[in-house]
Write a protein that holds these residues in place. Structure first.
Motif, PDB file in Angstrom:
ATOM      1  N   TRP B  66       0.836  -1.201   0.000  1.00 49.52           N
ATOM      2  CA  TRP B  66       0.000   0.000   0.000  1.00 49.52           C
ATOM      3  C   TRP B  66       0.873   1.254   0.000  1.00 49.52           C
ATOM      4  N   ASP B  67       0.213   2.385  -0.159  1.00 51.44           N
ATOM      5  CA  ASP B  67       0.920   3.644  -0.330  1.00 51.44           C
ATOM      6  C   ASP B  67       1.095   4.362   1.009  1.00 51.44           C
ATOM      7  N   LYS B  68       1.498   3.642   2.030  1.00 50.96           N
ATOM      8  CA  LYS B  68       1.734   4.247   3.351  1.00 50.96           C
ATOM      9  C   LYS B  68       3.056   3.720   3.877  1.00 50.96           C
ATOM     10  N   GLU B  69       3.746   4.546   4.663  1.00 50.13           N
ATOM     11  CA  GLU B  69       5.025   4.095   5.217  1.00 50.13           C
ATOM     12  C   GLU B  69       4.790   3.453   6.576  1.00 50.13           C
ATOM     13  N   THR B  70       3.966   2.460   6.565  1.00 48.77           N
ATOM     14  CA  THR B  70       3.591   1.745   7.787  1.00 48.77           C
ATOM     15  C   THR B  70       3.436   0.262   7.462  1.00 48.77           C
TER      16      THR B  70
END
Lengths: 246, 257
Positions: B66-70
Protein backbone atom coordinates in the motif's frame (compact mmCIF):
# COMPACT_ATOMS: atom_id res chain seq x y z
CA UNK A 1 28.02 -24.06 -0.64
CA UNK A 2 30.56 -25.99 1.39
CA UNK A 3 30.60 -26.65 5.16
CA UNK A 4 33.21 -23.96 5.87
CA UNK A 5 31.15 -21.19 4.24
CA UNK A 6 27.99 -22.49 5.87
CA UNK A 7 29.57 -22.44 9.33
CA UNK A 8 30.75 -18.85 8.78
CA UNK A 9 27.24 -17.74 7.75
CA UNK A 10 25.25 -19.84 10.23
CA UNK A 11 25.13 -17.19 12.95
CA UNK A 12 23.85 -14.55 10.54
CA UNK A 13 21.36 -17.08 9.19
CA UNK A 14 19.88 -17.64 12.65
CA UNK A 15 19.67 -13.89 13.28
CA UNK A 16 18.06 -13.28 9.86
CA UNK A 17 20.91 -11.00 8.79
CA UNK A 18 21.79 -12.73 5.50
CA UNK A 19 20.73 -11.75 2.03
CA UNK A 20 17.93 -13.89 0.54
CA UNK A 21 20.32 -15.77 -1.76
CA UNK A 22 22.77 -16.47 1.08
CA UNK A 23 19.92 -17.52 3.34
CA UNK A 24 18.62 -19.86 0.63
CA UNK A 25 22.08 -21.39 0.10
CA UNK A 26 22.52 -21.99 3.83
CA UNK A 27 19.03 -23.47 4.08
CA UNK A 28 19.71 -25.86 1.19
CA UNK A 29 23.06 -26.85 2.66
CA UNK A 30 21.50 -27.48 6.09
CA UNK A 31 19.01 -29.83 4.49
CA UNK A 32 21.73 -32.02 3.01
CA UNK A 33 24.60 -31.73 5.52
CA UNK A 34 24.07 -33.49 8.80
CA UNK A 35 27.11 -31.98 10.53
CA UNK A 36 26.13 -28.38 9.78
CA UNK A 37 22.49 -29.11 10.62
CA UNK A 38 23.54 -30.37 14.04
CA UNK A 39 25.68 -27.28 14.54
CA UNK A 40 22.72 -25.12 13.54
CA UNK A 41 20.50 -26.87 16.06
CA UNK A 42 23.07 -26.44 18.80
CA UNK A 43 23.33 -22.72 18.05
CA UNK A 44 19.56 -22.36 18.06
CA UNK A 45 19.22 -24.19 21.38
CA UNK A 46 22.05 -22.12 22.93
CA UNK A 47 20.45 -18.89 21.73
CA UNK A 48 17.07 -20.09 22.98
CA UNK A 49 18.57 -20.87 26.38
CA UNK A 50 20.36 -17.51 26.51
CA UNK A 51 17.22 -15.58 25.62
CA UNK A 52 15.31 -17.41 28.35
CA UNK A 53 18.06 -16.78 30.92
CA UNK A 54 18.83 -13.18 29.97
CA UNK A 55 18.54 -11.84 33.48
CA UNK A 56 19.54 -14.89 35.41
CA UNK A 57 23.24 -15.53 35.85
CA UNK A 58 23.68 -19.19 36.67
CA UNK A 59 27.32 -19.99 37.53
CA UNK A 60 28.32 -23.64 37.33
CA UNK A 61 28.40 -25.51 40.63
CA UNK A 62 31.86 -25.43 42.24
CA UNK A 63 33.46 -23.15 39.64
CA UNK A 64 36.79 -23.27 41.54
CA UNK A 65 37.06 -27.04 40.89
CA UNK A 66 36.06 -26.54 37.24
CA UNK A 67 38.86 -24.01 36.64
CA UNK A 68 41.28 -26.32 38.41
CA UNK A 69 40.34 -29.16 36.04
CA UNK A 70 40.71 -26.95 32.97
CA UNK A 71 44.14 -25.85 34.17
CA UNK A 72 45.23 -29.46 34.74
CA UNK A 73 44.11 -30.52 31.26
CA UNK A 74 46.04 -27.68 29.61
CA UNK A 75 49.18 -28.43 31.61
CA UNK A 76 49.02 -32.17 30.83
CA UNK A 77 48.62 -31.42 27.10
CA UNK A 78 51.67 -29.13 27.13
CA UNK A 79 53.74 -31.77 28.96
CA UNK A 80 52.62 -34.43 26.42
CA UNK A 81 53.69 -32.27 23.46
CA UNK A 82 57.10 -31.63 24.98
CA UNK A 83 57.64 -35.35 25.65
CA UNK A 84 56.68 -36.19 22.07
CA UNK A 85 59.12 -33.62 20.70
CA UNK A 86 61.90 -35.07 22.83
CA UNK A 87 61.20 -38.61 21.51
CA UNK A 88 61.20 -37.68 17.79
CA UNK A 89 64.52 -38.47 15.99
CA UNK A 90 66.39 -35.50 14.55
CA UNK A 91 65.47 -34.76 10.95
CA UNK A 92 68.18 -35.70 8.46
CA UNK A 93 69.47 -33.03 6.18
CA UNK A 94 67.62 -33.29 2.88
CA UNK A 95 69.58 -33.59 -0.31
CA UNK A 96 68.77 -31.38 -3.30
CA UNK A 97 66.25 -32.70 -5.80
CA UNK A 98 68.78 -32.85 -8.64
CA UNK A 99 71.60 -34.04 -6.39
CA UNK A 100 70.72 -37.71 -6.93
CA UNK A 101 71.79 -39.78 -9.90
CA UNK A 102 68.65 -39.07 -11.99
CA UNK A 103 69.38 -39.68 -15.60
CA UNK A 104 66.80 -40.25 -18.38
CA UNK A 105 67.21 -41.69 -21.82
CA UNK A 106 65.78 -39.62 -24.69
CA UNK A 107 62.85 -42.04 -25.15
CA UNK A 108 62.05 -41.91 -21.45
CA UNK A 109 62.14 -38.13 -21.52
CA UNK A 110 59.76 -37.90 -24.52
CA UNK A 111 57.40 -40.49 -23.01
CA UNK A 112 57.25 -38.69 -19.68
CA UNK A 113 56.69 -35.34 -21.44
CA UNK A 114 53.79 -36.81 -23.42
CA UNK A 115 52.33 -38.42 -20.31
CA UNK A 116 52.44 -35.10 -18.44
CA UNK A 117 50.84 -33.28 -21.41
CA UNK A 118 47.99 -35.82 -21.74
CA UNK A 119 47.42 -35.91 -17.99
CA UNK A 120 47.28 -32.12 -17.66
CA UNK A 121 44.87 -31.81 -20.61
CA UNK A 122 42.65 -34.46 -19.11
CA UNK A 123 42.71 -32.79 -15.70
CA UNK A 124 41.81 -29.45 -17.33
CA UNK A 125 38.88 -30.99 -19.22
CA UNK A 126 37.60 -32.85 -16.15
CA UNK A 127 37.96 -29.78 -13.95
CA UNK A 128 36.13 -27.67 -16.51
CA UNK A 129 33.33 -30.21 -16.79
CA UNK A 130 32.97 -30.57 -13.04
CA UNK A 131 33.49 -27.01 -11.89
CA UNK A 132 31.47 -24.98 -14.37
CA UNK A 133 27.92 -24.49 -13.13
CA UNK A 134 24.97 -24.76 -15.52
CA UNK A 135 23.77 -21.32 -14.32
CA UNK A 136 26.57 -19.63 -16.26
CA UNK A 137 24.61 -19.60 -19.50
CA UNK A 138 21.90 -21.40 -21.37
CA UNK A 139 24.50 -23.50 -23.18
CA UNK A 140 24.60 -26.21 -20.52
CA UNK A 141 20.84 -26.68 -20.79
CA UNK A 142 20.56 -26.69 -24.54
CA UNK A 143 22.74 -29.63 -25.43
CA UNK A 144 22.51 -33.35 -24.87
CA UNK A 145 25.66 -35.05 -23.50
CA UNK A 146 28.28 -35.13 -26.26
CA UNK A 147 30.12 -38.22 -27.48
CA UNK A 148 33.19 -36.94 -25.62
CA UNK A 149 31.18 -36.62 -22.40
CA UNK A 150 29.88 -40.15 -22.84
CA UNK A 151 33.40 -41.41 -23.51
CA UNK A 152 34.74 -39.70 -20.38
CA UNK A 153 31.89 -41.25 -18.41
CA UNK A 154 32.64 -44.69 -19.86
CA UNK A 155 36.31 -44.64 -18.95
CA UNK A 156 35.31 -43.48 -15.48
CA UNK A 157 36.96 -40.04 -15.59
CA UNK A 158 33.65 -38.20 -15.29
CA UNK A 159 30.60 -39.60 -13.51
CA UNK A 160 27.63 -40.51 -15.70
CA UNK A 161 24.21 -39.14 -14.63
CA UNK A 162 23.35 -42.56 -13.24
CA UNK A 163 26.54 -42.69 -11.17
CA UNK A 164 26.00 -39.15 -9.94
CA UNK A 165 22.45 -40.04 -8.92
CA UNK A 166 23.69 -43.14 -7.09
CA UNK A 167 26.35 -41.12 -5.25
CA UNK A 168 23.83 -38.47 -4.25
CA UNK A 169 21.44 -41.13 -2.97
CA UNK A 170 24.21 -42.63 -0.83
CA UNK A 171 25.36 -39.22 0.41
CA UNK A 172 21.87 -38.24 1.47
CA UNK A 173 20.87 -41.57 2.96
CA UNK A 174 22.30 -40.75 6.40
CA UNK A 175 20.82 -37.22 6.38
CA UNK A 176 17.40 -38.58 5.39
CA UNK A 177 17.60 -41.20 8.14
CA UNK A 178 18.53 -38.55 10.69
CA UNK A 179 15.69 -36.20 9.76
CA UNK A 180 13.24 -39.12 9.51
CA UNK A 181 14.09 -40.09 13.09
CA UNK A 182 13.57 -36.48 14.21
CA UNK A 183 10.21 -36.37 12.46
CA UNK A 184 9.21 -39.74 13.95
CA UNK A 185 9.87 -38.32 17.43
CA UNK A 186 8.04 -35.06 16.79
CA UNK A 187 5.02 -36.32 14.85
CA UNK A 188 3.33 -37.86 17.91
CA UNK A 189 2.72 -34.28 19.09
CA UNK A 190 1.33 -33.02 15.77
CA UNK A 191 -2.41 -32.68 15.27
CA UNK A 192 -4.14 -35.06 12.87
CA UNK A 193 -4.32 -32.53 10.01
CA UNK A 194 -0.57 -31.91 10.12
CA UNK A 195 0.19 -35.63 10.14
CA UNK A 196 -2.13 -36.30 7.19
CA UNK A 197 -0.74 -33.35 5.21
CA UNK A 198 2.86 -34.35 5.88
CA UNK A 199 2.22 -37.96 4.77
CA UNK A 200 0.40 -36.84 1.62
CA UNK A 201 3.23 -34.50 0.60
CA UNK A 202 5.92 -37.03 1.42
CA UNK A 203 4.02 -39.52 -0.75
CA UNK A 204 4.06 -37.11 -3.69
CA UNK A 205 7.80 -36.46 -3.32
CA UNK A 206 8.60 -40.16 -2.99
CA UNK A 207 6.58 -40.83 -6.11
CA UNK A 208 8.78 -38.31 -7.98
CA UNK A 209 11.93 -39.92 -6.53
CA UNK A 210 10.78 -43.37 -7.72
CA UNK A 211 9.77 -42.02 -11.14
CA UNK A 212 13.14 -40.40 -11.84
CA UNK A 213 15.15 -43.27 -10.33
CA UNK A 214 13.40 -45.61 -12.78
CA UNK A 215 14.03 -43.19 -15.66
CA UNK A 216 17.77 -43.16 -14.87
CA UNK A 217 17.86 -46.95 -14.61
CA UNK A 218 16.29 -47.06 -18.06
CA UNK A 219 18.66 -44.49 -19.55
CA UNK A 220 21.83 -43.95 -17.47
CA UNK A 221 22.75 -40.89 -19.60
CA UNK A 222 19.51 -39.03 -18.87
CA UNK A 223 20.72 -35.67 -17.50
CA UNK A 224 17.26 -34.19 -16.95
CA UNK A 225 16.03 -37.13 -14.89
CA UNK A 226 19.23 -36.93 -12.86
CA UNK A 227 18.59 -33.23 -12.13
CA UNK A 228 14.93 -33.88 -11.31
CA UNK A 229 15.92 -36.69 -8.95
CA UNK A 230 18.35 -34.34 -7.27
CA UNK A 231 15.61 -31.72 -6.81
CA UNK A 232 13.21 -34.35 -5.43
CA UNK A 233 15.77 -35.53 -2.89
CA UNK A 234 16.39 -31.94 -1.80
CA UNK A 235 12.65 -31.45 -1.44
CA UNK A 236 12.38 -34.60 0.65
CA UNK A 237 15.11 -33.46 3.02
CA UNK A 238 13.71 -29.95 3.28
CA UNK A 239 10.25 -31.29 4.05
CA UNK A 240 11.67 -33.57 6.76
CA UNK A 241 13.87 -30.83 8.24
CA UNK A 242 11.17 -28.16 8.25
CA UNK A 243 8.54 -30.43 9.79
CA UNK A 244 11.02 -31.65 12.40
CA UNK A 245 11.02 -28.06 13.71
CA UNK A 246 7.31 -28.20 14.52
CA UNK B 1 -41.15 -36.22 32.20
CA UNK B 2 -40.13 -33.72 29.51
CA UNK B 3 -41.66 -35.98 26.88
CA UNK B 4 -45.08 -35.95 28.52
CA UNK B 5 -44.84 -32.18 29.10
CA UNK B 6 -43.94 -31.65 25.46
CA UNK B 7 -46.88 -33.76 24.21
CA UNK B 8 -49.27 -31.92 26.50
CA UNK B 9 -48.45 -28.57 24.77
CA UNK B 10 -50.40 -27.52 21.72
CA UNK B 11 -48.55 -28.20 18.42
CA UNK B 12 -47.97 -24.49 17.66
CA UNK B 13 -46.25 -23.85 21.01
CA UNK B 14 -44.21 -27.05 20.70
CA UNK B 15 -43.04 -25.94 17.24
CA UNK B 16 -41.98 -22.50 18.58
CA UNK B 17 -40.05 -24.09 21.45
CA UNK B 18 -38.28 -26.45 19.03
CA UNK B 19 -37.26 -23.61 16.70
CA UNK B 20 -35.99 -21.51 19.65
CA UNK B 21 -34.01 -24.49 20.98
CA UNK B 22 -32.40 -25.09 17.59
CA UNK B 23 -31.50 -21.39 17.29
CA UNK B 24 -30.00 -21.27 20.81
CA UNK B 25 -27.97 -24.42 20.12
CA UNK B 26 -26.75 -23.04 16.79
CA UNK B 27 -25.55 -19.81 18.39
CA UNK B 28 -24.02 -21.10 21.61
CA UNK B 29 -22.91 -24.50 20.32
CA UNK B 30 -20.48 -22.90 17.86
CA UNK B 31 -19.62 -20.05 20.20
CA UNK B 32 -16.86 -22.07 21.82
CA UNK B 33 -14.87 -22.17 18.57
CA UNK B 34 -15.48 -18.47 17.88
CA UNK B 35 -14.54 -17.30 21.37
CA UNK B 36 -11.45 -19.51 21.40
CA UNK B 37 -9.88 -17.41 18.63
CA UNK B 38 -7.54 -14.58 19.47
CA UNK B 39 -6.96 -11.50 17.37
CA UNK B 40 -3.62 -9.75 17.06
CA UNK B 41 -2.95 -6.35 15.59
CA UNK B 42 0.15 -4.19 15.51
CA UNK B 43 1.54 -1.38 13.37
CA UNK B 44 5.10 -0.28 12.81
CA UNK B 45 6.30 2.95 11.23
CA UNK B 46 8.57 1.91 8.36
CA UNK B 47 10.73 3.36 5.62
CA UNK B 48 10.04 2.66 1.98
CA UNK B 49 12.58 -0.17 1.78
CA UNK B 50 11.43 -2.24 4.70
CA UNK B 51 11.74 -6.02 4.60
CA UNK B 52 9.09 -8.37 5.94
CA UNK B 53 10.33 -11.78 7.02
CA UNK B 54 7.55 -14.12 8.08
CA UNK B 55 7.73 -17.82 8.98
CA UNK B 56 4.41 -19.47 9.79
CA UNK B 57 3.41 -23.00 10.79
CA UNK B 58 -0.06 -23.39 9.33
CA UNK B 59 -2.65 -20.91 8.08
CA UNK B 60 -3.15 -18.45 5.26
CA UNK B 61 -0.97 -15.43 4.63
CA UNK B 62 -2.03 -12.38 2.67
CA UNK B 63 0.45 -9.57 2.09
CA UNK B 64 -0.44 -6.47 0.12
CA UNK B 65 1.51 -3.38 -0.78
CA UNK B 66 0.00 0.00 0.00
CA UNK B 67 0.92 3.64 -0.33
CA UNK B 68 1.73 4.25 3.35
CA UNK B 69 5.02 4.10 5.22
CA UNK B 70 3.59 1.75 7.79
CA UNK B 71 3.60 -1.99 8.26
CA UNK B 72 0.28 -3.19 9.63
CA UNK B 73 0.05 -6.74 10.91
CA UNK B 74 -3.31 -8.33 11.63
CA UNK B 75 -3.59 -11.98 12.59
CA UNK B 76 -6.27 -14.35 13.76
CA UNK B 77 -4.93 -17.06 16.04
CA UNK B 78 -7.10 -20.15 15.99
CA UNK B 79 -5.90 -21.14 19.47
CA UNK B 80 -5.14 -18.54 22.15
CA UNK B 81 -2.13 -20.59 23.31
CA UNK B 82 -0.24 -19.58 20.15
CA UNK B 83 2.53 -17.09 20.75
CA UNK B 84 3.19 -14.22 18.35
CA UNK B 85 6.07 -11.79 18.93
CA UNK B 86 6.99 -9.68 15.88
CA UNK B 87 10.35 -7.95 16.10
CA UNK B 88 11.55 -4.81 14.37
CA UNK B 89 15.24 -5.33 13.64
CA UNK B 90 16.69 -2.26 11.94
CA UNK B 91 14.42 -2.14 8.92
CA UNK B 92 13.35 -5.79 8.95
CA UNK B 93 10.10 -6.88 10.52
CA UNK B 94 10.60 -10.47 11.67
CA UNK B 95 7.69 -12.73 12.59
CA UNK B 96 8.65 -16.33 13.35
CA UNK B 97 5.69 -18.39 14.53
CA UNK B 98 7.75 -21.60 14.31
CA UNK B 99 10.50 -20.36 16.62
CA UNK B 100 8.11 -18.53 18.97
CA UNK B 101 6.11 -21.74 19.46
CA UNK B 102 8.82 -24.38 19.39
CA UNK B 103 7.87 -27.38 21.52
CA UNK B 104 4.27 -26.21 21.91
CA UNK B 105 1.63 -28.57 20.67
CA UNK B 106 -1.74 -27.68 19.24
CA UNK B 107 -0.78 -24.16 18.16
CA UNK B 108 -3.41 -24.22 15.41
CA UNK B 109 -3.71 -22.01 12.36
CA UNK B 110 -2.46 -18.45 12.41
CA UNK B 111 -4.00 -16.45 9.56
CA UNK B 112 -2.13 -13.27 8.64
CA UNK B 113 -3.27 -10.19 6.81
CA UNK B 114 -0.38 -7.79 6.40
CA UNK B 115 -0.02 -4.46 4.64
CA UNK B 116 3.45 -3.13 3.80
CA UNK B 117 4.78 -0.19 1.75
CA UNK B 118 4.62 -1.31 -1.89
CA UNK B 119 8.39 -0.88 -2.32
CA UNK B 120 9.10 -3.43 0.44
CA UNK B 121 10.80 -6.79 0.12
CA UNK B 122 8.70 -9.72 1.23
CA UNK B 123 10.12 -13.04 2.39
CA UNK B 124 7.42 -15.42 3.59
CA UNK B 125 7.33 -19.12 4.23
CA UNK B 126 4.89 -21.49 5.85
CA UNK B 127 4.68 -25.20 6.48
CA UNK B 128 1.05 -25.56 5.32
CA UNK B 129 -1.37 -22.99 3.84
CA UNK B 130 -2.05 -20.60 1.00
CA UNK B 131 0.12 -17.55 0.32
CA UNK B 132 -1.02 -14.41 -1.47
CA UNK B 133 1.13 -11.42 -2.28
CA UNK B 134 -0.25 -8.43 -4.10
CA UNK B 135 1.19 -5.14 -5.38
CA UNK B 136 4.83 -5.47 -4.31
CA UNK B 137 7.45 -3.57 -6.29
CA UNK B 138 10.47 -3.94 -3.96
CA UNK B 139 13.66 -5.91 -4.47
CA UNK B 140 12.46 -9.36 -3.43
CA UNK B 141 9.38 -11.52 -3.23
CA UNK B 142 10.00 -14.99 -1.82
CA UNK B 143 7.02 -17.26 -1.15
CA UNK B 144 7.82 -20.80 -0.04
CA UNK B 145 5.45 -23.46 1.24
CA UNK B 146 7.15 -26.52 2.74
CA UNK B 147 4.24 -28.78 1.82
CA UNK B 148 0.89 -27.84 0.29
CA UNK B 149 -0.91 -24.64 -0.53
CA UNK B 150 -1.49 -22.32 -3.48
CA UNK B 151 0.82 -19.39 -4.15
CA UNK B 152 -0.74 -16.35 -5.81
CA UNK B 153 1.54 -13.45 -6.67
CA UNK B 154 -0.25 -10.58 -8.41
CA UNK B 155 0.91 -7.18 -9.64
CA UNK B 156 4.53 -7.95 -8.80
CA UNK B 157 7.42 -5.79 -10.00
CA UNK B 158 10.25 -7.23 -7.89
CA UNK B 159 13.61 -8.05 -9.47
CA UNK B 160 14.07 -11.23 -7.49
CA UNK B 161 11.13 -13.63 -7.18
CA UNK B 162 11.09 -17.17 -5.85
CA UNK B 163 8.00 -19.34 -5.35
CA UNK B 164 8.04 -22.97 -4.27
CA UNK B 165 5.61 -25.61 -3.00
CA UNK B 166 5.05 -29.36 -3.11
CA UNK B 167 1.31 -29.69 -3.83
CA UNK B 168 -0.64 -26.67 -5.09
CA UNK B 169 -0.77 -24.17 -7.93
CA UNK B 170 1.55 -21.23 -8.46
CA UNK B 171 0.23 -18.17 -10.25
CA UNK B 172 2.45 -15.21 -11.07
CA UNK B 173 1.04 -12.04 -12.57
CA UNK B 174 3.65 -9.33 -12.97
CA UNK B 175 6.64 -8.12 -14.94
CA UNK B 176 10.15 -9.49 -15.39
CA UNK B 177 12.63 -6.73 -14.57
CA UNK B 178 15.82 -6.44 -16.68
CA UNK B 179 18.55 -8.58 -15.02
CA UNK B 180 15.96 -9.96 -12.63
CA UNK B 181 16.01 -13.56 -11.40
CA UNK B 182 12.75 -15.52 -11.27
CA UNK B 183 12.43 -19.09 -9.98
CA UNK B 184 9.27 -21.16 -9.73
CA UNK B 185 9.22 -24.74 -8.47
CA UNK B 186 6.44 -27.18 -7.74
CA UNK B 187 6.40 -30.94 -7.26
CA UNK B 188 2.75 -31.42 -8.14
CA UNK B 189 0.72 -28.43 -9.22
CA UNK B 190 0.24 -26.11 -12.17
CA UNK B 191 2.53 -23.13 -12.68
CA UNK B 192 1.03 -20.23 -14.64
CA UNK B 193 3.01 -17.10 -15.41
CA UNK B 194 1.10 -14.10 -16.75
CA UNK B 195 3.48 -11.50 -18.14
CA UNK B 196 3.47 -8.64 -20.67
CA UNK B 197 3.96 -9.70 -24.29
CA UNK B 198 7.05 -7.50 -24.65
CA UNK B 199 8.90 -9.14 -21.78
CA UNK B 200 12.59 -9.88 -22.20
CA UNK B 201 13.95 -13.01 -20.56
CA UNK B 202 15.82 -16.23 -21.00
CA UNK B 203 13.79 -19.28 -20.07
CA UNK B 204 14.61 -22.72 -18.75
CA UNK B 205 11.36 -24.62 -18.22
CA UNK B 206 11.37 -28.28 -17.19
CA UNK B 207 8.31 -30.50 -16.83
CA UNK B 208 7.53 -34.24 -17.13
CA UNK B 209 6.70 -34.07 -20.85
CA UNK B 210 6.47 -31.76 -23.89
CA UNK B 211 2.73 -31.43 -23.61
CA UNK B 212 3.13 -30.12 -20.05
CA UNK B 213 4.84 -26.94 -21.29
CA UNK B 214 2.79 -24.26 -23.03
CA UNK B 215 4.63 -21.20 -24.29
CA UNK B 216 1.59 -19.53 -25.88
CA UNK B 217 2.43 -16.16 -27.45
CA UNK B 218 6.03 -16.43 -26.25
CA UNK B 219 6.93 -19.32 -28.52
CA UNK B 220 9.62 -18.35 -31.03
CA UNK B 221 12.37 -19.82 -33.19
CA UNK B 222 15.00 -19.55 -30.45
CA UNK B 223 13.09 -21.95 -28.20
CA UNK B 224 14.56 -25.45 -28.22
CA UNK B 225 13.07 -28.57 -26.76
CA UNK B 226 15.73 -30.83 -25.25
CA UNK B 227 15.71 -34.08 -23.30
CA UNK B 228 12.87 -35.65 -25.33
CA UNK B 229 10.93 -32.41 -25.01
CA UNK B 230 10.90 -32.27 -21.24
CA UNK B 231 12.86 -29.05 -21.17
CA UNK B 232 12.44 -25.81 -23.11
CA UNK B 233 15.39 -23.46 -23.34
CA UNK B 234 15.45 -20.16 -25.17
CA UNK B 235 15.20 -16.41 -25.20
CA UNK B 236 12.33 -13.98 -25.53
CA UNK B 237 13.40 -10.51 -26.64
CA UNK B 238 16.95 -9.70 -25.56
CA UNK B 239 16.73 -12.20 -22.74
CA UNK B 240 17.83 -9.88 -19.95
CA UNK B 241 15.93 -11.52 -17.08
CA UNK B 242 16.55 -15.12 -16.05
CA UNK B 243 13.47 -17.32 -15.56
CA UNK B 244 13.72 -20.90 -14.29
CA UNK B 245 10.54 -22.93 -13.98
CA UNK B 246 10.55 -26.54 -12.79
CA UNK B 247 7.53 -28.73 -12.30
CA UNK B 248 8.10 -32.35 -11.28
CA UNK B 249 4.64 -33.67 -12.08
CA UNK B 250 2.46 -30.77 -13.27
CA UNK B 251 2.20 -28.26 -16.11
CA UNK B 252 3.83 -24.95 -16.99
CA UNK B 253 2.09 -22.20 -18.96
CA UNK B 254 3.16 -18.74 -20.07
CA UNK B 255 0.21 -16.41 -20.56
CA UNK B 256 0.06 -13.03 -22.22
CA UNK B 257 -0.87 -10.21 -19.85
Amino acid sequence: MNCENCQILISGYIDGELSPSESQSVSTHLAICLECAKLHEEFVSILGFCSEQLTEDSPPPNSQALWCRINNIIESEIAETKAQEALEPPVREKRGFWAGSLSFSRAQFVASFLAVAILSSLVTVVAYKNLTTPDDSLAGYETEPSVFDKMLAKIGVVDSPAERAKKRLEERKSAIEYWSQRVAKRRVDWDTDTRVTFDRNMGVIEKAVRQYTMAIEKDPQDEISSEMLDSSLNEKMELLREFSEL
Amino acid sequence: MFGSLFTSLNPKTAFRISITAIFVFAVFGTADAVFAQKKFSKSYPAGKNVRLQLTNRTGTITVRGWDKETVQISAVLQKPIANLEPKNLSGTIVIDVVRDNKGRNEVGDVNFNIAVPYSSSVDIETRIGNLQVNNIQGGLVRAHISSEGDITLTNIGAANVSAKNVIGDIFYDGVFQPSGIYRFYSTQGNINLRIPLRSSFQLIATAPSTRSISLGSFSNASMRFVGTGRRVVGKVGEGSASVTVTNQQGSIALLRR
